[in-house]
Scaffold this motif. Structure first.
Motif, PDB file in Angstrom:
ATOM      1  N   ASP A  76       0.833  -1.211   0.000  1.00 37.46           N
ATOM      2  CA  ASP A  76       0.000   0.000   0.000  1.00 37.46           C
ATOM      3  C   ASP A  76       0.863   1.254   0.000  1.00 37.46           C
ATOM      4  N   ARG A  77       1.941   1.226   0.791  1.00 37.10           N
ATOM      5  CA  ARG A  77       2.816   2.408   0.859  1.00 37.10           C
ATOM      6  C   ARG A  77       3.490   2.648  -0.501  1.00 37.10           C
ATOM      7  N   ALA A  78       3.947   1.536  -1.122  1.00 39.38           N
ATOM      8  CA  ALA A  78       4.603   1.687  -2.425  1.00 39.38           C
ATOM      9  C   ALA A  78       3.598   2.191  -3.457  1.00 39.38           C
ATOM     10  N   ALA A  79       2.352   1.692  -3.357  1.00 34.03           N
ATOM     11  CA  ALA A  79       1.327   2.130  -4.305  1.00 34.03           C
ATOM     12  C   ALA A  79       1.024   3.613  -4.119  1.00 34.03           C
ATOM     13  N   GLU A  80       1.075   4.054  -2.862  1.00 34.74           N
ATOM     14  CA  GLU A  80       0.845   5.487  -2.583  1.00 34.74           C
ATOM     15  C   GLU A  80       1.936   6.325  -3.246  1.00 34.74           C
ATOM     16  N   ARG A  81       3.188   5.848  -3.131  1.00 33.85           N
ATOM     17  CA  ARG A  81       4.301   6.560  -3.774  1.00 33.85           C
ATOM     18  C   ARG A  81       4.107   6.567  -5.292  1.00 33.85           C
ATOM     19  N   GLN A  82       3.591   5.422  -5.793  1.00 35.66           N
ATOM     20  CA  GLN A  82       3.382   5.320  -7.239  1.00 35.66           C
ATOM     21  C   GLN A  82       2.373   6.367  -7.699  1.00 35.66           C
ATOM     22  N   GLU A  91      10.934   7.900 -10.861  1.00 35.59           N
ATOM     23  CA  GLU A  91      10.261   7.525  -9.617  1.00 35.59           C
ATOM     24  C   GLU A  91       9.113   6.562  -9.907  1.00 35.59           C
ATOM     25  N   LEU A  92       8.370   6.869 -10.973  1.00 31.59           N
ATOM     26  CA  LEU A  92       7.222   6.022 -11.297  1.00 31.59           C
ATOM     27  C   LEU A  92       7.681   4.618 -11.683  1.00 31.59           C
TER      28      LEU A  92
END
Ligand SMILES: Cc1cc2nc3c(=O)[nH]c(=O)nc-3n(C[C@H](O)[C@H](O)[C@H](O)COP(=O)(O)OP(=O)(O)OC[C@H]3O[C@@H](n4cnc5c(N)ncnc54)[C@H](O)[C@@H]3O)c2cc1C
Ligand code: FES
Length: 557
Positions: free
Chosen positions: A38-44, A83-84
């Protein structure tokens, strides 16, 4: 802190993802793995938004032939693409069951452009994972190819645009400890007046202030938040990924924050209080306006790890030491921020000229940067700090009390009449100091001021426009088909807002240019029109935040 205790510590809401990945066990529980996904998806999603924003900025800049902004947007696209790509890869690898630490290392490699390889399969333990990882590798590589190709096309486009003179790079570092011992800073002199600010003592002149930074638009991440006083906080911002700041700036310039609030983007300008010598981060020092919209939001809602959309730098209230051998800085309250940037920059470079800071605030509890100023004064004999408290309260104060006076300024800087002076503070204090400087024979050309927005003091009853007649002027907003009465002292922007006509704005002080609109007919004057070029003025552009109607006006808004 560290070791086992650290391993067991639950991550803070805004703790960066990379350390969380590194600290997680190789075989995390399903819930823990889902949390990391979830955290990585938020960054994405953040990276995706940044990419979309940068694309929009690039298209707009190219459409109006603005090479400077186009350069910045192209750079943002490259950063956001990286980043993406990294976040997409991380989400997929975590979902596929890869060990978090391996994901972190792959991320690091992609972020640092070491290699665009797929995650190592060494730790994948199930056949299913091999398949997913192979798909991931293909997906990651195709994304990297798309990003590379996009960058190549943008570079070709940018090549065709005119180049700008690169900004002067900043130099050394200097960050004084925030915790130096307390010491009283005497204010020489006596007297009292004004409202609730300023006081001081100084030394010399000045130098020119060429804006060093190229305009930029993008995302900076909150790396730390410091309490300066009971109602002032400093926000340290860094480029995501720990890179150096993506722009340079002159001491005293400001950034504009674009904040999503209640379904709209609200903009406010904040001075970069840190020194441009520091290339890894910048700091904004913000005073809470209890009834304000943005400053309470920043104080209460913005935390470490948050991304903030900013544009800038901008502003001409700068001094880098190159145009004079003495500078007198007079500040009140949070108006110290641009002066502090100058002071930090000059002391960082061991500038040999004379620096005098005359600062006034209400009580010792409101004395922003007190410990750092004491520290700097001890280390730099050419720095003279004179502070006064307009009301004696808080810690023991052996220095001056009461409001600043011309006599106090003269006592502090006997040769003030020949020096360059920078003034920033609340409007009543600025008016009073300007009057004192005039009394002290300081030529107006030697006085540089910055206002943090319009004067919010009560206005006299609205009876007329600036024409001096008894009848108020009217403003008609052609595109929205609305009309407003422009009372005495009211700006075109305020008139527009009074009838619900939206005109973009940020600084509300004539410096950022956000509120440029076309005057279709009628006559206006500006107290400050720094943001307008001669060509724009000739073409009928006005700054709505400053424009005062002299006649009935028609505005293209
Ligand atoms: C170039 C520049 C640099 C700046 N640098 C800094 C800085 O370094 N640090 C800093 O703290 N601030 C700085 N500011 C000020 C900052 O941009 C904001 O104006 C400030 O934080 C207040 O914003 P706000 O949204 O909290 O309050 P707002 O919602 O804008 O309201 C501000 C205050 O005015 C009152 N108010 C609003 N409208 C009216 C009205 N019509 N009549 C009477 N009162 C009214 C509100 O109640 C509130 O107290 C700078 C401004 C400029 C232009
Ligand atoms: S709002 Fe910045 S110039 Fe008007």
């Amino acid at each position: 802190m560290g070791g086992m205790g650290d391993m067991m510590r639950p991550p803070a809401a805004h703790e960066p993802l990379y350390p969380q990945l590194m600290r997680a066990p190789r075989e995390p529980s399903q819930a823990e793995r889902q949390r990391l996904v979830d955290r990585a998806a938020e960054r994405q999603r953040t990276a995706q938004r940044a990419l979309d924003g940068a694309h929009r900025a690039l298209s707009e800049a190219l459409a109006r032939g603005d090479a400077t902004v186009a350069h910045g947007a192209a750079r943002d696209i490259a950063l956001a693409s990286d980043e993406l790509g990294a976040t997409l890869q991380a989400v997929a690898a975590l979902t596929a069951g890869q060990a978090p630490a391996d994901v972190a290392l792959s991320w690091l490699r992609v972020s640092m452009s070491l290699t665009a390889q797929a995650p190592s399969p060494l730790h994948a333990t199930r056949g299913f994972h091999w398949t997913v990882l192979a798909l991931l590798a293909m997906f990651g590589l195709s994304f990297v190819w798309i990003a590379w190709d996009r960058r190549r096309r943008i570079a070709a486009l940018i090549e065709a645009l005119p180049q700008q003179t690169p900004a002067r790079a900043a130099a050394t570092d200097m960050t004084a400890p925030r915790t130096a011992a307390l010491a009283e800073i005497p204010f020489r002199g006596k007297g009292a007046e004004t409202s609730q600010t300023a006081a001081h003592n100084v030394d010399e002149t000045v130098a020119a202030s060429a804006p060093a930074g190229l305009p930029w638009r993008g995302v900076l991440r909150v790396a730390a938040v410091f309490d300066e006083t009971h109602d002032v906080k400093t926000f340290r911002l860094m480029a995501p990924g720990g890179r150096p700041l993506p722009f340079t700036y002159a001491p005293g310039q400001y950034l504009t924050l674009h904040l999503p609030m209640e379904g709209a983007i609200v903009k406010r300008s904040y001075t970069i209080a840190s020194s441009p010598s520091q290339r890894d981060y910048l700091e904004l020092t913000v005073k809470r306006e209890p009834a304000g919209r943005v400053s309470p939001y920043l104080h209460d809602r913005v935390a470490v790890g948050d991304d903030i959309d900013v544009s800038g730098p901008a502003g001409r209230f700068t001094f880098d030491g190159s145009a004079a051998n003495c500078i007198v800085l007079i500040g009140g309250g949070v108006g110290i921020t641009p002066l502090m940037s100058v002071l930090r920059h000059l002391t960082a470079h061991a500038w040999p000229g004379r620096i005098a800071l005359l600062y006034a605030c209400r009580t010792t509890d409101d004395f922003i940067f007190r410990e750092e100023l004491e520290y700097l004064q001890r280390r730099h004999p050419n720095l003279q700090v004179v502070a006064t408290m307009t009301r004696g309260r808080g810690h023991a104060w052996m220095g001056a009390e009461g409001y600043p006076t011309a006599q106090r300024i003269r006592d502090a800087v006997p040769d003030i009449a020949t020096q360059r002076v920078h003034v920033c503070g609340p409007p009543p204090m600025m008016d009073a100091v300007l009057a004192m400087l005039t009394e002290l024979s300081v030529p107006r050309a030697n006085i540089y001021i910055e206002k943090f927005g319009p004067d919010k003091r009560p206005r006299p009853p609205a009876t007329s426009a600036a024409s001096g007649t008894d009848a108020p002027a009217s403003a008609r907003f052609a595109r929205s088909g609305r009309a407003a009465v422009v009372a005495s002292g009211m700006s075109v922007l305020e008139a527009a807002e009074s009838v619900g006509v939206g005109i973009d704005n940020a600084c509300r002080s004539g410096t950022c240019g956000s509120c440029k609109v076309k005057l279709v007919s009628g006559s206006v004057s500006h107290a400050v029109d720094d943001a307008l070029s001669a060509d724009e003025k000739a073409a009928g552009w006005i700054l709505a935040c400053q424009a005062q109607a002299h006649t009935d006006v028609v505005i293209d808004a």
